[in-house]
Scaffold this motif. Structure first.
Motif, PDB file in Angstrom:
ATOM      1  N   LEU A 314     -60.003 -24.450 -16.075  1.00 16.02           N
ATOM      2  CA  LEU A 314     -59.503 -25.405 -14.973  1.00 16.02           C
ATOM      3  C   LEU A 314     -58.993 -26.689 -15.570  1.00 16.02           C
ATOM      4  O   LEU A 314     -57.816 -27.126 -14.939  1.00 16.02           O
ATOM      5  N   ARG A 315     -59.129 -27.106 -16.665  1.00 13.24           N
ATOM      6  CA  ARG A 315     -58.353 -28.101 -17.230  1.00 13.24           C
ATOM      7  C   ARG A 315     -56.804 -28.010 -17.614  1.00 13.24           C
ATOM      8  O   ARG A 315     -56.034 -28.984 -17.650  1.00 13.24           O
ATOM      9  N   ASP A 316     -56.530 -26.712 -17.447  1.00  6.36           N
ATOM     10  CA  ASP A 316     -55.129 -26.425 -17.576  1.00  6.36           C
ATOM     11  C   ASP A 316     -54.547 -26.237 -16.370  1.00  6.36           C
ATOM     12  O   ASP A 316     -53.241 -25.929 -16.409  1.00  6.36           O
ATOM     13  N   ARG A 317     -55.101 -26.443 -14.995  1.00  5.15           N
ATOM     14  CA  ARG A 317     -54.452 -26.227 -13.968  1.00  5.15           C
ATOM     15  C   ARG A 317     -54.979 -27.472 -13.229  1.00  5.15           C
ATOM     16  O   ARG A 317     -55.796 -27.092 -12.042  1.00  5.15           O
ATOM     17  N   ARG A 318     -55.185 -28.506 -13.474  1.00  2.00           N
ATOM     18  CA  ARG A 318     -55.684 -29.722 -12.999  1.00  2.00           C
ATOM     19  C   ARG A 318     -54.954 -29.805 -11.332  1.00  2.00           C
ATOM     20  O   ARG A 318     -55.620 -30.435 -10.505  1.00  2.00           O
ATOM     21  N   SER A 319     -53.840 -29.502 -11.231  1.00  2.00           N
ATOM     22  CA  SER A 319     -53.050 -29.691 -10.158  1.00  2.00           C
ATOM     23  C   SER A 319     -53.789 -28.957  -8.968  1.00  2.00           C
ATOM     24  O   SER A 319     -53.640 -29.029  -7.772  1.00  2.00           O
ATOM     25  N   ASP A 320     -54.734 -27.763  -9.162  1.00  2.00           N
ATOM     26  CA  ASP A 320     -55.406 -27.227  -8.453  1.00  2.00           C
ATOM     27  C   ASP A 320     -56.664 -27.808  -7.921  1.00  2.00           C
ATOM     28  O   ASP A 320     -57.575 -27.293  -7.042  1.00  2.00           O
ATOM     29  N   ILE A 321     -57.103 -28.718  -8.550  1.00  2.00           N
ATOM     30  CA  ILE A 321     -58.471 -29.136  -8.388  1.00  2.00           C
ATOM     31  C   ILE A 321     -58.726 -29.877  -6.816  1.00  2.00           C
ATOM     32  O   ILE A 321     -59.786 -29.505  -6.348  1.00  2.00           O
ATOM     33  N   GLU A 322     -57.720 -30.485  -6.550  1.00  2.00           N
ATOM     34  CA  GLU A 322     -57.757 -30.969  -5.140  1.00  2.00           C
ATOM     35  C   GLU A 322     -57.998 -30.002  -4.078  1.00  2.00           C
ATOM     36  O   GLU A 322     -58.657 -30.075  -3.093  1.00  2.00           O
ATOM     37  N   LEU A 323     -56.944 -28.849  -3.922  1.00  2.00           N
ATOM     38  CA  LEU A 323     -57.094 -27.584  -3.218  1.00  2.00           C
ATOM     39  C   LEU A 323     -58.343 -27.035  -3.379  1.00  2.00           C
ATOM     40  O   LEU A 323     -59.056 -26.823  -2.393  1.00  2.00           O
ATOM     41  N   LEU A 324     -59.077 -26.703  -4.699  1.00  2.00           N
ATOM     42  CA  LEU A 324     -60.319 -26.184  -4.775  1.00  2.00           C
ATOM     43  C   LEU A 324     -61.443 -27.165  -4.003  1.00  2.00           C
ATOM     44  O   LEU A 324     -62.340 -26.286  -3.525  1.00  2.00           O
ATOM     45  N   LYS A 339     -69.794 -31.406   8.936  1.00  2.00           N
ATOM     46  CA  LYS A 339     -68.435 -31.423   8.920  1.00  2.00           C
ATOM     47  C   LYS A 339     -68.145 -32.431   7.543  1.00  2.00           C
ATOM     48  O   LYS A 339     -68.229 -33.432   7.845  1.00  2.00           O
ATOM     49  N   ILE A 340     -67.228 -32.027   6.801  1.00  2.00           N
ATOM     50  CA  ILE A 340     -66.540 -33.051   5.799  1.00  2.00           C
ATOM     51  C   ILE A 340     -65.128 -33.609   6.132  1.00  2.00           C
ATOM     52  O   ILE A 340     -64.362 -32.653   5.955  1.00  2.00           O
ATOM     53  N   ASN A 341     -64.932 -34.588   6.642  1.00  2.00           N
ATOM     54  CA  ASN A 341     -63.874 -35.167   7.093  1.00  2.00           C
ATOM     55  C   ASN A 341     -62.917 -35.793   6.137  1.00  2.00           C
ATOM     56  O   ASN A 341     -61.534 -35.680   6.199  1.00  2.00           O
ATOM     57  N   LYS A 342     -63.531 -36.230   4.996  1.00  2.00           N
ATOM     58  CA  LYS A 342     -62.715 -37.107   3.729  1.00  2.00           C
ATOM     59  C   LYS A 342     -63.393 -36.868   2.497  1.00  2.00           C
ATOM     60  O   LYS A 342     -64.680 -36.753   2.366  1.00  2.00           O
ATOM     61  N   ILE A 343     -62.423 -36.844   1.596  1.00  2.00           N
ATOM     62  CA  ILE A 343     -63.071 -37.038   0.037  1.00  2.00           C
ATOM     63  C   ILE A 343     -62.052 -38.268  -0.262  1.00  2.00           C
ATOM     64  O   ILE A 343     -61.054 -38.343  -0.299  1.00  2.00           O
ATOM     65  N   SER A 344     -63.126 -39.273  -0.699  1.00  2.00           N
ATOM     66  CA  SER A 344     -62.301 -40.456  -1.199  1.00  2.00           C
ATOM     67  C   SER A 344     -61.535 -40.455  -2.245  1.00  2.00           C
ATOM     68  O   SER A 344     -61.484 -39.536  -3.146  1.00  2.00           O
ATOM     69  N   PRO A 345     -60.275 -41.073  -2.286  1.00  2.00           N
ATOM     70  CA  PRO A 345     -59.262 -41.099  -3.358  1.00  2.00           C
ATOM     71  C   PRO A 345     -59.905 -41.305  -4.708  1.00  2.00           C
ATOM     72  O   PRO A 345     -59.606 -40.700  -5.643  1.00  2.00           O
ATOM     73  N   MET A 346     -60.771 -42.364  -4.842  1.00  2.00           N
ATOM     74  CA  MET A 346     -61.586 -42.524  -6.082  1.00  2.00           C
ATOM     75  C   MET A 346     -62.412 -41.287  -6.733  1.00  2.00           C
ATOM     76  O   MET A 346     -62.493 -40.945  -7.766  1.00  2.00           O
ATOM     77  N   ALA A 347     -63.135 -40.760  -5.435  1.00  2.00           N
ATOM     78  CA  ALA A 347     -63.770 -39.554  -5.873  1.00  2.00           C
ATOM     79  C   ALA A 347     -62.913 -38.418  -6.428  1.00  2.00           C
ATOM     80  O   ALA A 347     -63.138 -37.715  -7.284  1.00  2.00           O
ATOM     81  N   MET A 348     -61.860 -38.166  -5.719  1.00  2.00           N
ATOM     82  CA  MET A 348     -60.798 -37.121  -6.237  1.00  2.00           C
ATOM     83  C   MET A 348     -60.234 -37.369  -7.531  1.00  2.00           C
ATOM     84  O   MET A 348     -60.092 -36.508  -8.167  1.00  2.00           O
TER      85      MET A 348
END
Length: 449
Positions: A314-324, A339-348
């Motif tokens: 996963l560390r070699d495809r960090r661009s997928d972390i948000e989608l996953l 229902k999860i409406n939001k993932i905070s920018p800082m958490a992401m």
């Protein structure tokens, strides 16, 4: 008999025209929000028609809908969505998926479309106009991610799955999704009637593996009781061999013979058995090194490597972390009716910066925990484990590997294996593939306690 219709939507006010006219029709209409549909297990009511309004991108499919798809009675489904949908949705619903329409079409023509679906139900016939199910709506199912390596892996999975007896090798660190990739290959096979069996080659002796894989014709002291081997049990299906690098050479030789002709003899037997069992080998290592060291059969290696799928960490495809993260948040939101409406920018940002030694499996478990403890439909910093904040950098021992001698790497590895085996030197020597005497000498040389 009065038809029963379930309308699932989180924005029912958008359909006031249809809802107003529905009171005059000869059917029962039940209205649900998406979480309410999950909590009430509406799949147990046996509705004739489901109208499902999807106001966000679906990465996963709700459990109630998956269970509904297993029902054998006749029903129809209308989906309202402006977003692409998982291809799995089409495969599990099949011809029961009457039509997919966008929000604008639903507002203007839902009455007419529902009337057409009701006529189909009355006549007990599937929707003949399958061309309405435009393929532009479908998201390719497979490993979640847009990284080039994952795209390639999904392409390979599609190719291999269509060749029902072709063996393949899946390589990747623990937690990268080797079992899921194996199952995707298995489930993609047409007329898939056989089982999906996983066998771990680690910690088994030669005789144990021989008996487990090939079976025993008659009970004996060396191989145990009479039984069918996993190759025969998985006929017309898939046998996954985890940690193939740990398979003893004698077992590798027998496996190669099976792959060459799809026949084998049970231990102590004389009559060959022919089965069409696909072999999927898994490893976290580069087997080429094992071949060069003489501990892995070169011919077997090249047999498997002709279809090799590599799953990057996963560390070699960090661009997928948000989608996953969004995928798992929605998946567990459906599962736990939250229902999860939001993932905070800082958490992401914290999730993107972390090293993820446990790869996708670790992220999945972490998001499940976060969904369970989340409040107000948001995953924020307070919902993440504290170790993420303290360990965003690459662990020290991983930095060490690029800045120290081979002897130092060997010392660290021996220490870890001993810790893993609770100091059991025989087990440690087996894992390290050295003799117990050599292990004792190394322990003494490196001053390992």
């Amino acid at each position: 008999m009065q038809q029963k219709i379930a309308f699932i939507s989180d924005r029912l006010v958008e359909f006031h025209t249809f809802l107003k006219s529905a009171h005059n029709n000869e059917f029962r209409l039940d209205l649900f929000e998406h979480l309410e549909a999950i909590r009430k297990s509406i799949q147990n009511t046996y509705y004739d028609l489901f109208i499902i309004d999807i106001d966000e991108e679906w990465y996963a499919i709700p459990l109630w809908l998956r269970e509904q798809a297993t029902h054998q009675y006749f029903y129809q489904v209308i989906i309202i969505s402006n977003h692409a949908l998982p291809k799995t949705l089409k495969s599990i619903l099949g011809e029961r998926l009457f039509q997919i329409i966008n929000l604008k079409t639903a507002k203007e023509n839902l009455n007419e479309i529902v009337s057409q679906a009701r006529k189909n139900i009355e006549n007990h016939q599937f929707n003949p106009a399958q061309q309405m199910l435009n393929t532009e709506y479908w998201i390719h199912d497979g490993l979640v991610g847009k990284n080039e390596s994952i795209v390639r892996a999904n392409e390979f999975i599609q190719i291999v799955s269509k060749a029902p007896t072709t063996p393949c090798l899946i390589r990747g660190e623990n937690g990268t999704g080797k079992n899921y990739a194996s199952y995707l290959i298995h489930s993609g096979r047409e007329h898939n009637e056989g089982p999906f069996i996983i066998k771990n080659c680690e910690y088994s002796t030669t005789n144990e593996l021989l008996a487990d894989l090939f079976g025993v014709e008659e009970e004996n002291s060396a191989f145990g009781p009479k039984r069918k081997g996993l190759l025969e049990q998985a006929a017309n299906g898939t046998l996954v061999l985890k940690n193939i690098e740990r398979m003893p050479l004698d077992v590798q030789h027998r496996l190669l013979i099976y792959l060459d002709g799809h026949t084998f003899k049970p231990l102590g037997g004389e009559i060959p058995i022919q089965v069409d069992t696909r072999i999927i080998a898994q490893t976290r290592f580069d087997l080429d090194k094992f071949v060069r060291n003489g501990v892995f059969n070169a011919e077997l290696y090249f047999h498997l490597k002709s279809f090799e799928i590599y799953l990057p960490p996963l560390r070699d495809r960090r661009s997928d972390i948000e989608l996953l993260t969004k995928y798992f948040a929605q998946y567990f939101g459906f599962w736990y009716a939250k229902k999860i409406n939001k993932i905070s920018p800082m958490a992401m940002n914290i999730l993107k910066d972390y090293y993820w030694p446990g790869n996708v499996s670790q992220l999945k478990e972490l998001i499940e925990r976060s969904v369970l403890i989340s409040e107000n439909g948001e995953i924020g910093i307070k919902n993440l484990p504290t170790y993420l904040n303290n360990s965003t950098a690459i662990p020290e021992d991983m930095e060490l590997l690029g800045n120290c001698s081979l002897k130092e790497i060997e010392r660290v590895h021996i220490e870890r294996v001993l810790a893993r085996t609770n100091g059991n030197k025989s087990r440690a020597a087996d894992i390290l593939q050295i003799s117990r005497t050599t292990l004792r000498e190394k322990i003494k040389s490196y001053g390992i306690d």
